[in-house]
Scaffold this motif. Structure first.
Motif, PDB file in Angstrom:
ATOM      1  N   PHE A 158      12.514 -24.494   6.245  1.00 20.46           N
ATOM      2  CA  PHE A 158      13.667 -23.620   6.038  1.00 20.46           C
ATOM      3  C   PHE A 158      13.425 -22.240   6.644  1.00 20.46           C
ATOM      4  N   GLN A 159      14.523 -21.513   6.829  1.00 20.55           N
ATOM      5  CA  GLN A 159      14.493 -20.106   7.208  1.00 20.55           C
ATOM      6  C   GLN A 159      15.301 -19.347   6.166  1.00 20.55           C
ATOM      7  N   GLN A 160      14.749 -18.249   5.675  1.00 15.84           N
ATOM      8  CA  GLN A 160      15.405 -17.472   4.637  1.00 15.84           C
ATOM      9  C   GLN A 160      15.570 -16.018   5.074  1.00 15.84           C
ATOM     10  N   ILE A 161      16.570 -15.366   4.484  1.00 18.55           N
ATOM     11  CA  ILE A 161      16.756 -13.922   4.667  1.00 18.55           C
ATOM     12  C   ILE A 161      17.084 -13.332   3.303  1.00 18.55           C
ATOM     13  N   GLY A 162      16.651 -12.109   3.071  1.00 25.05           N
ATOM     14  CA  GLY A 162      16.917 -11.508   1.768  1.00 25.05           C
ATOM     15  C   GLY A 162      16.393 -10.088   1.676  1.00 25.05           C
ATOM     16  N   LEU A 163      16.168  -9.647   0.443  1.00 25.30           N
ATOM     17  CA  LEU A 163      15.765  -8.277   0.159  1.00 25.30           C
ATOM     18  C   LEU A 163      14.338  -8.239  -0.373  1.00 25.30           C
ATOM     19  N   ASN A 164      13.666  -7.144  -0.058  1.00 28.76           N
ATOM     20  CA  ASN A 164      12.320  -6.904  -0.567  1.00 28.76           C
ATOM     21  C   ASN A 164      12.280  -5.505  -1.170  1.00 28.76           C
ATOM     22  N   ALA A 165      11.741  -5.364  -2.370  1.00 27.91           N
ATOM     23  CA  ALA A 165      11.622  -4.062  -3.019  1.00 27.91           C
ATOM     24  C   ALA A 165      10.275  -3.978  -3.717  1.00 27.91           C
ATOM     25  N   ASN A 166       9.624  -2.833  -3.594  1.00 27.03           N
ATOM     26  CA  ASN A 166       8.398  -2.612  -4.354  1.00 27.03           C
ATOM     27  C   ASN A 166       8.235  -1.141  -4.697  1.00 27.03           C
ATOM     28  N   LEU A 167       7.563  -0.885  -5.798  1.00 25.94           N
ATOM     29  CA  LEU A 167       7.269   0.469  -6.267  1.00 25.94           C
ATOM     30  C   LEU A 167       5.751   0.627  -6.227  1.00 25.94           C
ATOM     31  N   ILE A 168       5.269   1.599  -5.456  1.00 23.69           N
ATOM     32  CA  ILE A 168       3.831   1.727  -5.246  1.00 23.69           C
ATOM     33  C   ILE A 168       3.332   3.134  -5.586  1.00 23.69           C
ATOM     34  N   PHE A 169       2.032   3.211  -5.870  1.00 23.68           N
ATOM     35  CA  PHE A 169       1.331   4.467  -6.106  1.00 23.68           C
ATOM     36  C   PHE A 169       0.178   4.545  -5.106  1.00 23.68           C
ATOM     37  N   ARG A 170       0.081   5.682  -4.390  1.00 23.99           N
ATOM     38  CA  ARG A 170      -0.952   5.856  -3.375  1.00 23.99           C
ATOM     39  C   ARG A 170      -2.058   6.790  -3.868  1.00 23.99           C
ATOM     40  N   THR A 171      -3.258   6.533  -3.375  1.00 23.62           N
ATOM     41  CA  THR A 171      -4.359   7.476  -3.578  1.00 23.62           C
ATOM     42  C   THR A 171      -4.401   8.424  -2.384  1.00 23.62           C
ATOM     43  N   GLN A 172      -4.323   9.717  -2.623  1.00 20.26           N
ATOM     44  CA  GLN A 172      -4.402  10.729  -1.563  1.00 20.26           C
ATOM     45  C   GLN A 172      -3.459  10.431  -0.390  1.00 20.26           C
ATOM     46  N   PRO A 173      -2.173  10.548  -0.586  1.00 26.42           N
ATOM     47  CA  PRO A 173      -1.200  10.218   0.467  1.00 26.42           C
ATOM     48  C   PRO A 173      -1.384  10.993   1.772  1.00 26.42           C
ATOM     49  N   GLU A 174      -1.965  12.208   1.706  1.00 29.63           N
ATOM     50  CA  GLU A 174      -2.116  13.017   2.914  1.00 29.63           C
ATOM     51  C   GLU A 174      -3.438  12.759   3.622  1.00 29.63           C
ATOM     52  N   ALA A 175      -4.322  11.956   3.038  1.00 27.56           N
ATOM     53  CA  ALA A 175      -5.632  11.712   3.626  1.00 27.56           C
ATOM     54  C   ALA A 175      -5.542  10.724   4.793  1.00 27.56           C
ATOM     55  N   ARG A 176      -6.658  10.610   5.547  1.00 23.74           N
ATOM     56  CA  ARG A 176      -6.698   9.689   6.686  1.00 23.74           C
ATOM     57  C   ARG A 176      -6.635   8.238   6.198  1.00 23.74           C
ATOM     58  N   TRP A 177      -7.383   7.957   5.144  1.00 24.01           N
ATOM     59  CA  TRP A 177      -7.382   6.628   4.537  1.00 24.01           C
ATOM     60  C   TRP A 177      -6.796   6.715   3.140  1.00 24.01           C
ATOM     61  N   SER A 178      -6.031   5.721   2.761  1.00 20.82           N
ATOM     62  CA  SER A 178      -5.521   5.676   1.390  1.00 20.82           C
ATOM     63  C   SER A 178      -5.323   4.227   0.956  1.00 20.82           C
ATOM     64  N   LEU A 179      -5.394   4.035  -0.333  1.00 24.12           N
ATOM     65  CA  LEU A 179      -5.127   2.739  -0.946  1.00 24.12           C
ATOM     66  C   LEU A 179      -3.866   2.844  -1.771  1.00 24.12           C
ATOM     67  N   TYR A 180      -3.205   1.700  -1.980  1.00 24.28           N
ATOM     68  CA  TYR A 180      -2.023   1.728  -2.834  1.00 24.28           C
ATOM     69  C   TYR A 180      -1.839   0.384  -3.538  1.00 24.28           C
ATOM     70  N   SER A 181      -1.111   0.430  -4.629  1.00 26.42           N
ATOM     71  CA  SER A 181      -0.786  -0.784  -5.378  1.00 26.42           C
ATOM     72  C   SER A 181       0.460  -0.514  -6.211  1.00 26.42           C
ATOM     73  N   GLY A 182       0.980  -1.537  -6.828  1.00 25.26           N
ATOM     74  CA  GLY A 182       2.180  -1.386  -7.642  1.00 25.26           C
ATOM     75  C   GLY A 182       2.734  -2.731  -8.045  1.00 25.26           C
ATOM     76  N   ILE A 183       4.038  -2.880  -7.923  1.00 31.69           N
ATOM     77  CA  ILE A 183       4.704  -4.140  -8.253  1.00 31.69           C
ATOM     78  C   ILE A 183       5.872  -4.336  -7.293  1.00 31.69           C
ATOM     79  N   GLY A 184       6.136  -5.591  -6.908  1.00 33.77           N
ATOM     80  CA  GLY A 184       7.187  -5.854  -5.936  1.00 33.77           C
ATOM     81  C   GLY A 184       7.954  -7.128  -6.207  1.00 33.77           C
ATOM     82  N   LEU A 185       9.071  -7.280  -5.500  1.00 37.05           N
ATOM     83  CA  LEU A 185       9.949  -8.441  -5.683  1.00 37.05           C
ATOM     84  C   LEU A 185      10.644  -8.786  -4.377  1.00 37.05           C
ATOM     85  N   TYR A 186      10.621 -10.083  -4.026  1.00 38.21           N
ATOM     86  CA  TYR A 186      11.431 -10.632  -2.945  1.00 38.21           C
ATOM     87  C   TYR A 186      12.555 -11.464  -3.565  1.00 38.21           C
TER      88      TYR A 186
END
Length: 299
Positions: A158-186
């Motif tokens: 099959f081929q599908q199309i739809g929406l993707n949404a997620n809410l994330i929190f970043r570590t040091q957004p202005e830094a060269r490297w950063s990590l992030y996590s949160g929760i999402g939904l397709y």
């Protein structure tokens, strides 16, 4: 399909540009990202009874397959299984500080999926001895066997199309490297769904020598008895929900250059739970793992 994806991308970019010209006091677009991904452990266990429901009019599957054995190692047809996303990143206004918060960030976008989630493989192997070769100068016997191999491959694509949404929190957004996590939904629905069935049948002669070694004479292949056939059966629209935990690594390409410092390379893993509603089979729930790689551009 490529034209549709391009139009969607242009639409999202135009929204982003407009929003920068007319910033909202409550929310603003901070970035746009494009990524492509793949997933693992997405193959749902299935069998002949499932495919009889998906393709009730199949001439192949309505044959007697009681003598065929099911393979537990078949992982489905080789396809370009992928997930393509275009997302806009949104930041919220902090009334107290009169500035936009760097955390959390809400990402909203369009997703396109191409996949095969159901598959099964049934095969039968027959060895029929039909003649014996002897010699006046030797007591050794050479046996002639007819080898018959037959298989049925079944795949739901099959081929599908739809929406993707997620809410994330970043570590040091202005830094060269950063990590992030949160929760999402397709949330996606199929543009196309179909069941593909392949029937393969072949015969050839094998010589069995006294030491039990075998010589397979493929030149004896009987083209009149060999078949490679296929069927395609259209299926109803399916719907999928996928809840996941985004686990990402973000790398800013440059520190000082004004253009390149806005460019990011992003790698993300998405372990989660999938719920597929396939009209012919009902609802199936299973664990899944997705991953993606792409670019993010600050606005």
């Amino acid at each position: 399909m490529k034209k549709s994806i391009l139009l969607i991308a242009l639409f999202l970019i135009s929204i982003a540009v407009t929003s920068q010209e007319q910033p909202s006091p409550n929310i603003r677009i901070s970035d746009i990202s494009i990524n492509n991904g793949m997933y693992g452990n997405y193959n749902i266990p299935s069998n002949l009874s499932d495919f009889l429901k998906l393709a009730p009019g199949s001439e192949f599957l309505n044959n007697d397959l009681s003598s065929f054995a099911k393979s537990e190692f078949y992982l489905g047809i080789t396809t370009t299984d992928n997930i393509f996303n275009i997302n806009l990143g949104l930041l919220f206004f902090d009334v107290e500080k009169q500035n936009y918060k760097s955390n959390p960030q809400l990402n909203l976008g369009i997703t396109f999926i191409s996949a095969s989630t159901l598959s099964a493989y049934y095969s039968k192997y027959q060895n029929i001895r039909y003649d014996t070769l002897t010699s006046q100068t030797s007591t050794n016997l050479i046996f002639l066997d007819t080898i018959i191999s037959e298989s049925y491959q079944m795949n739901y694509l099959f081929q599908q199309i739809g929406l993707n949404a997620n809410l994330i929190f970043r570590t040091q957004p202005e830094a060269r490297w950063s990590l992030y996590s949160g929760i999402g939904l397709y949330a996606t629905a199929s543009l196309m769904a179909a069941t593909h069935i392949y029937h393969n049948y072949s015969e050839y002669v094998a010589y069995v020598f006294p030491d039990n070694s075998i010589y397979r004479n493929y030149s004896s292949y009987n083209s009149n008895q060999s078949k490679n056939e296929s069927e395609i059966h259209a299926n109803k629209t399916n719907i999928s929900i996928y809840t996941y935990v985004p686990l990402g690594l973000d790398f800013r390409i440059a520190k000082k250059n004004e253009f390149w410092r806005k460019m990011h390379i992003v790698c993300e893993m998405q372990p989660g739970l999938a719920i597929d509603n396939i009209p012919e089979l009902g609802t199936k729930t299973y664990g899944c793992f997705r991953g993606s790689f792409g670019v993010r551009v600050e606005m």
